[in-house]
Write a protein that holds these residues in place. Structure first.
Motif, PDB file in Angstrom:
ATOM      1  N   GLU A  92     -11.835  83.390  60.328  1.00  0.00           N
ATOM      2  CA  GLU A  92     -10.403  83.124  60.583  1.00  0.00           C
ATOM      3  C   GLU A  92      -9.898  84.146  61.612  1.00  0.00           C
ATOM      4  OE1 GLU A  92      -8.630  83.423  56.716  1.00  0.00           O
ATOM      5  OE2 GLU A  92      -9.301  81.404  56.139  1.00  0.00           O
ATOM      6  N   LYS A 131      -9.934  74.047  54.057  1.00  0.00           N
ATOM      7  CA  LYS A 131     -10.209  75.288  54.816  1.00  0.00           C
ATOM      8  C   LYS A 131      -9.122  75.491  55.883  1.00  0.00           C
ATOM      9  CE  LYS A 131     -15.289  74.878  54.819  1.00  0.00           C
ATOM     10  NZ  LYS A 131     -15.825  75.764  53.806  1.00  0.00           N
ATOM     11  N   ARG A 132      -8.745  74.380  56.536  1.00  0.00           N
ATOM     12  CA  ARG A 132      -7.711  74.470  57.579  1.00  0.00           C
ATOM     13  C   ARG A 132      -6.379  74.924  56.981  1.00  0.00           C
ATOM     14  NH1 ARG A 132      -7.005  69.211  61.214  1.00  0.00           N
ATOM     15  NH2 ARG A 132      -6.812  68.181  59.202  1.00  0.00           N
ATOM     16  N   ARG A 133      -6.042  74.343  55.811  1.00  0.00           N
ATOM     17  CA  ARG A 133      -4.771  74.700  55.156  1.00  0.00           C
ATOM     18  C   ARG A 133      -4.756  76.169  54.735  1.00  0.00           C
ATOM     19  NH1 ARG A 133      -3.953  69.627  53.240  1.00  0.00           N
ATOM     20  NH2 ARG A 133      -5.501  69.910  51.585  1.00  0.00           N
ATOM     21  N   PHE A 165     -13.436  73.030  66.503  1.00  0.00           N
ATOM     22  CA  PHE A 165     -12.371  73.845  65.913  1.00  0.00           C
ATOM     23  C   PHE A 165     -11.165  73.984  66.847  1.00  0.00           C
ATOM     24  CE2 PHE A 165     -15.932  74.719  63.136  1.00  0.00           C
ATOM     25  CZ  PHE A 165     -15.324  74.416  61.918  1.00  0.00           C
ATOM     26  N   ASP A 191     -10.254  69.900  55.354  1.00  0.00           N
ATOM     27  CA  ASP A 191      -8.785  69.977  55.389  1.00  0.00           C
ATOM     28  C   ASP A 191      -8.305  71.212  54.625  1.00  0.00           C
ATOM     29  OD1 ASP A 191      -8.440  67.722  56.832  1.00  0.00           O
ATOM     30  OD2 ASP A 191      -7.979  66.408  55.134  1.00  0.00           O
ATOM     31  N   PHE A 240      -9.570  70.815  65.718  1.00  0.00           N
ATOM     32  CA  PHE A 240      -9.293  70.668  64.287  1.00  0.00           C
ATOM     33  C   PHE A 240      -8.302  71.720  63.784  1.00  0.00           C
ATOM     34  CE2 PHE A 240     -10.558  71.623  59.799  1.00  0.00           C
ATOM     35  CZ  PHE A 240     -10.266  70.390  59.243  1.00  0.00           C
ATOM     36  N   SER A 241      -8.480  72.952  64.261  1.00  0.00           N
ATOM     37  CA  SER A 241      -7.686  74.051  63.719  1.00  0.00           C
ATOM     38  C   SER A 241      -6.819  74.634  64.824  1.00  0.00           C
ATOM     39  CB  SER A 241      -8.629  75.119  63.142  1.00  0.00           C
ATOM     40  OG  SER A 241      -7.897  76.145  62.546  1.00  0.00           O
ATOM     41  N   ASP A 286      -1.947  70.342  59.404  1.00  0.00           N
ATOM     42  CA  ASP A 286      -2.833  69.173  59.349  1.00  0.00           C
ATOM     43  C   ASP A 286      -3.117  68.680  60.769  1.00  0.00           C
ATOM     44  OD1 ASP A 286      -0.073  67.733  57.637  1.00  0.00           O
ATOM     45  OD2 ASP A 286      -0.302  68.094  59.793  1.00  0.00           O
ATOM     46  N   VAL A 305      -6.367  80.696  62.527  1.00  0.00           N
ATOM     47  CA  VAL A 305      -7.121  79.482  62.868  1.00  0.00           C
ATOM     48  C   VAL A 305      -8.605  79.753  62.603  1.00  0.00           C
ATOM     49  CG1 VAL A 305      -5.471  78.684  64.607  1.00  0.00           C
ATOM     50  CG2 VAL A 305      -7.392  80.140  65.299  1.00  0.00           C
ATOM     51  N   LEU A 306      -9.364  78.654  62.517  1.00  0.00           N
ATOM     52  CA  LEU A 306     -10.800  78.768  62.232  1.00  0.00           C
ATOM     53  C   LEU A 306     -11.595  78.722  63.536  1.00  0.00           C
ATOM     54  CD1 LEU A 306     -10.774  76.078  59.394  1.00  0.00           C
ATOM     55  CD2 LEU A 306     -11.053  78.555  59.049  1.00  0.00           C
ATOM     56  N   ARG A 337      -4.240  78.343  57.738  1.00  0.00           N
ATOM     57  CA  ARG A 337      -2.873  78.173  58.237  1.00  0.00           C
ATOM     58  C   ARG A 337      -1.875  78.988  57.418  1.00  0.00           C
ATOM     59  NH1 ARG A 337       1.299  78.472  60.036  1.00  0.00           N
ATOM     60  NH2 ARG A 337       2.828  76.895  60.586  1.00  0.00           N
TER      61      ARG A 337
END
Ligand SMILES: NC(=O)C1=CN([C@@H]2O[C@H](COP(=O)(O)OP(=O)(O)OC[C@H]3O[C@@H](n4cnc5c(N)ncnc54)[C@H](OP(=O)(O)O)[C@@H]3O)[C@@H](O)[C@H]2O)C=CC1
Ligand SMILES: N[C@@H](CC=O)C(=O)O
Ligand code: NA
Length: 375
Positions: free
Chosen positions: A321, A291-293, A188, A289, A191-192, A197, A301-302, A296
């Motif tokens: 989050e 979950k990340r969006r 994470f 993707d 990724f986040s 993205d 962030v995750l 955001r």
């Protein structure tokens, strides 16, 4: 400067079981200690074993060749007998389990009763069935031998020893919370990052595996069980301590009693090999993707976090989050773990332990640190 020993120090015969990433690095670090009281008398992989008390291993290269040439199959009953014969008033035994095997873990009570100290980064025994844990505690009490498991939580970071000191000195633990998985932290953190993205989820999981952070099967990290196991170990360290201030925690029957939110897409449950698991994970990249969006959009962030809430008797692990200025968002990099101890003495500002929480070098150091506690 490394620890120095008196030449009259009692001998500690060391038997290593499991010579993968952590096991090999542990042996390298062990053999680099000058004039130590440790004698590496046995090494065992899943297919071979060597017991050589009269010519203990001295160099990192020789043990590998000797083990590779051995025709002896592992036999733990025989190993137990052999090691028992080495115990005397000036010579003790430590079994170091660097596997993730349930079978090896189930033997700890026998070994402790036989007078061997047991040291391990393997979480299976301490987070598995409560009956096994009780047997380990009882066997250790009866025989006066030690079971030490610093690297089971936060790899080499001083998490178990810090908790034991807080408990032993009478502090009241209110809550322990943090990022307990090196793999999840790395995933994470990469990724986040706060941008909408970035790299795909599956490519990052693959990277975590290549760096040696994941369990032998990466699904054991992504399903949250590795964190649940660590939370179980912390909970039991608290509830089995003699500290009367911490009585409201439930007795966890096993790590499966922890409320855990898995990240494994249901179609990927039960895939037997790590390679196949990774290759099929990429079909689910768009879900991650999304979950990340979503995070955001809220400027968050995750992070995958775990909590042992002693006051409310709650133990849980989940993807959460966090706002961009939270320490879980700002201060972590690589495979960092961060563990916050909220206690009576530490009041509103928790005691924080942070640093690399996975990887062979730091994990082996935690195991070797436990071995040094026997001297
Ligand atoms: N890597 C890390 O960052 C961390 C790891 N840990 C823990 O450390 C332990 C080791 O991890 P790691 O070194 O990464 O894993 P590896 O898979 O690299 O090594 C495990 C080794 O155990 C051996 N093994 C399995 N079953 C047996 C058995 N019955 N008898 C003897 N050997 C056996 C395997 O042998 P073979 O190769 O012959 O099959 C393998 O080499 C695990 O319990 C893990 O949870 C803890 C904290 C951090
Ligand atoms: N796979 C584990 C290794 C250490 O326990 C992690 O990623 O934290
Ligand atoms: Na630790």
């Amino acid at each position: 400067m490394q620890t120095s020993f008196k030449s009259s120090s009692p001998i500690i015969n060391v038997a290593v079981i499991g010579v993968g990433l952590v096991g090999s690095e542990f042996i390298k670090q062990l053999l680099s200690i000058p004039s130590s009281p440790f004698r590496l008398v046995s090494v065992t992989s899943s297919s071979r074993t060597v017991f050589a008390p009269s010519s203990p291993f001295r160099s990192s290269d020789s043990w590998k060749d000797i083990l590779a040439q051995s025709t002896e199959r592992p036999n733990f009953e025989l190993l137990t007998q052999n090691l028992s014969s080495l115990i005397s008033s000036s010579s003790s035994v430590a079994v170091v389990d660097n596997t993730s095997s349930d079978d090896v873990a189930s033997r700890y009570p026998t070994w402790l009763k036989a007078g061997f100290n047991v040291i391990t980064p393997n979480k299976k025994a301490y987070s598995g069935d409560l009956e096994l844990y009780k047997k380990i505690v009882e066997a250790s009490k009866e025989s006066g031998t030690k079971f030490l498991n610093e690297s089971t939580v936060g790899a080499g970071l001083p998490v178990i020893s810090t908790l034991k000191e807080l408990l032993g000195t009478g502090d009241k633990i209110k809550k322990i919370e943090g990022v307990f998985s090196g793999t999840m932290s790395y995933i994470f953190n990469e990724f986040s990052t706060g941008s909408p993205d970035g790299p795909s989820f599956s490519s990052i999981v693959k990277g975590a595996r290549e760096k040696g952070y994941t369990e032998p099967h990466p699904a054991d990290d992504l399903n949250g069980f590795d964190v649940a196991r660590k939370l179980t170990i912390l909970s039991r360290t608290i509830s089995f301590s003699n500290n009367p201030n911490n009585s409201s925690l439930p007795s966890l029957q096993s790590f499966k009693s922890v409320q855990t939110v898995s990240l494994i897409p249901p179609p990927l449950e039960g895939i037997p090999t790590g390679d196949e698991f990774i290759s099929r994970l990429l079909h689910f990249d768009t879900e991650f993707d999304e979950k990340r969006r979503q995070a955001r959009k809220k400027d968050k962030v995750l992070r995958f976090v775990g909590v042992v809430d002693v006051e409310n008797g709650d133990v849980k692990a989940a993807l959460e989050e966090y706002s961009a200025d939270h320490p879980f968002a700002t201060s972590l990099g690589g495979s960092d773990n961060i563990i916050m101890f909220h206690t009576e003495r530490y009041g509103p500002r928790p005691l924080i332990v942070q640093g690399a929480g996975a990887g062979a070098a730091v994990t082996a150091m935690g195991v070797l640190g436990d071995l040094l506690k026997l001297t």
